[in-house]
Design a protein around this motif. Structure first.
Motif, short mmCIF file in Angstrom:
data_model
loop_
_atom_site.label_atom_id
_atom_site.label_comp_id
_atom_site.label_asym_id
_atom_site.label_seq_id
_atom_site.Cartn_x
_atom_site.Cartn_y
_atom_site.Cartn_z
N HIS A 95 -1.76 -5.26 -8.60
CA HIS A 95 -1.60 -5.73 -7.22
C HIS A 95 -2.67 -6.76 -6.86
CE1 HIS A 95 -2.38 -5.16 -2.76
NE2 HIS A 95 -1.19 -5.71 -2.80
N LYS A 96 -3.91 -6.48 -7.17
CA LYS A 96 -5.00 -7.41 -6.86
C LYS A 96 -4.80 -8.74 -7.57
CE LYS A 96 -8.49 -3.85 -5.93
NZ LYS A 96 -9.71 -3.17 -6.42
N GLU A 97 -4.38 -8.67 -8.81
CA GLU A 97 -4.15 -9.89 -9.57
C GLU A 97 -2.99 -10.70 -9.01
OE1 GLU A 97 -2.39 -10.38 -13.90
OE2 GLU A 97 -4.53 -9.85 -14.01
N ASP A 129 -3.02 -0.75 -8.89
CA ASP A 129 -4.00 -1.41 -8.05
C ASP A 129 -4.53 -2.67 -8.72
OD1 ASP A 129 -5.65 -1.35 -5.59
OD2 ASP A 129 -7.31 -1.17 -7.01
N ASN A 130 -4.76 -2.59 -10.01
CA ASN A 130 -5.23 -3.75 -10.78
C ASN A 130 -4.20 -4.87 -10.76
OD1 ASN A 130 -6.37 -5.51 -12.60
ND2 ASN A 130 -6.65 -4.00 -14.23
N VAL A 171 -1.86 -10.66 -5.92
CA VAL A 171 -2.27 -11.21 -4.63
C VAL A 171 -3.13 -12.46 -4.84
CG1 VAL A 171 -3.68 -10.81 -2.58
CG2 VAL A 171 -2.10 -9.04 -3.35
N ALA A 172 -4.08 -12.37 -5.76
CA ALA A 172 -4.97 -13.50 -6.04
C ALA A 172 -4.19 -14.71 -6.54
CB ALA A 172 -6.03 -13.09 -7.07
N LYS A 210 0.83 -1.20 0.00
CA LYS A 210 0.00 0.00 0.00
C LYS A 210 0.87 1.26 0.00
CE LYS A 210 -3.86 2.24 2.40
NZ LYS A 210 -4.82 2.15 3.53
#
Length: 309
Positions: free
Chosen positions: A291-293, A288-289, A295-296, A261
């Motif tokens: 990062h989410k990917e 952000d996009n 992490v998933a 973050k």
């Protein structure tokens, strides 16, 4: 003295230079270039501090010149030289690292004495200065406040002074914000800063690692970023935004001590401050996009980039 934000800005500037060099078919050593940039910033900082002390010391020159006039007035014989003995000025002048750097850089050969005189003349006409010299005692807060007043009110907004810096230092435009922060920090407690060690070993390691990781993994980082640009007009994406996103992604993947973050927010702020009006929103959306990917997919492992396949 140097913050991580300062470091990110310097790395960003070098990577952008490298980006342009790649397009021109030229290539430089990025680490050497980064070191040069930090050295130039140190020279600029030392010169600004030297200039501030010269303005303060000019009170004695002014008093001496007026005392030697053929026709002297009462005012000529009663020039207040309190600021020349400002305790903070002498803390700076007697600082071992300041002495070393002044000896090495020789700012006295660059100084514009007419400009020093002009700034001093402006100073003595201000109400802040008149209030300062009326007080007989020396208060550390007042001493510090007067030097900050000279820097923030009489130097930074002064076009003659900034033009003077631009002529002497081609990095002034890039470093102006950093210099404002560094000078004010230094004036808070000069004895705690070592100008010779402008950047500490651990921060230099951070700077080198961020630069080399981003540069050496450039293609991998671009291959990760480009698929996320489908909804954006590629021709309107600023080159600097691409550099910032590569740096941000590099931190997400390889810098285990920096929370993701924090990294994302840092590069959003840099995009807002150094790129286009839309850049903050753009960089935020892409990082952000990604990062989410990541992490998933369990890919935020914070491992050294050389170990990643």
């Amino acid at each position: 003295m140097i913050s991580r934000r300062n470091i990110r800005v310097k790395v960003m500037q070098v990577l952008y230079m490298m980006e342009m060099a790649i397009e021109d078919g030229a290539m430089k050593n990025p680490v050497n270039e980064l070191q040069k940039q930090f050295d130039k910033s140190k020279e600029l900082l030392v010169y600004i501090l030297y200039f501030i002390t010269e303005v303060a010391k000019y009170a004695e020159t002014d008093a001496r010149n007026k005392a030697n006039k053929h026709l002297k007035t009462v005012e000529d014989l009663n020039i207040n030289t309190k600021i020349a003995g400002n305790g903070l000025v002498w803390d700076i002048l007697e600082s071992p690292s300041f002495i070393r750097e002044v000896d090495a850089l020789q700012p006295k050969h660059l100084i514009d004495t007419n400009l020093v005189k002009r700034i001093y003349t402006n100073l003595v006409e201000t109400q802040e200065y008149k209030t300062y010299i009326v007080e007989q005692s020396r208060n550390k807060g007042d001493e510090k406040g007067m030097l900050r007043f000279i820097f923030s009110t009489l130097l930074l907004p002064n076009e003659h002074f900034t033009s003077h810096l631009e002529e002497l230092f081609n990095n002034w435009d890039d470093d102006a914000d950093m210099m404002e922060q560094l000078v004010n920090n230094y004036l808070s407690k000069p004895s705690s800063y070592n100008l010779t060690a402008f950047i500490s070993d651990d921060k230099w390691q951070f700077a080198k690692t961020l630069l080399t990781s981003t540069f050496n993994k450039r293609q991998f980082l671009l291959d990760t970023i480009k698929p996320k640009l489908q909804n954006w007009d590629a021709d309107r994406i600023a080159s600097l935004d691409m550099v910032l996103m590569q740096m941000g992604l590099c931190e997400l993947l390889y810098f285990e001590t920096i929370p993701t973050k924090v990294s994302i927010n840092e590069y959003i702020d840099l995009a807002k401050d150094y790129s286009t009006e839309q850049s903050g929103h753009f960089v935020n959306g892409i990082l952000d996009n990604i990062h989410k990917e990541l992490v998933a997919e369990g890919k935020i492992n914070k491992i050294d980039f050389r170990q990643r396949k």
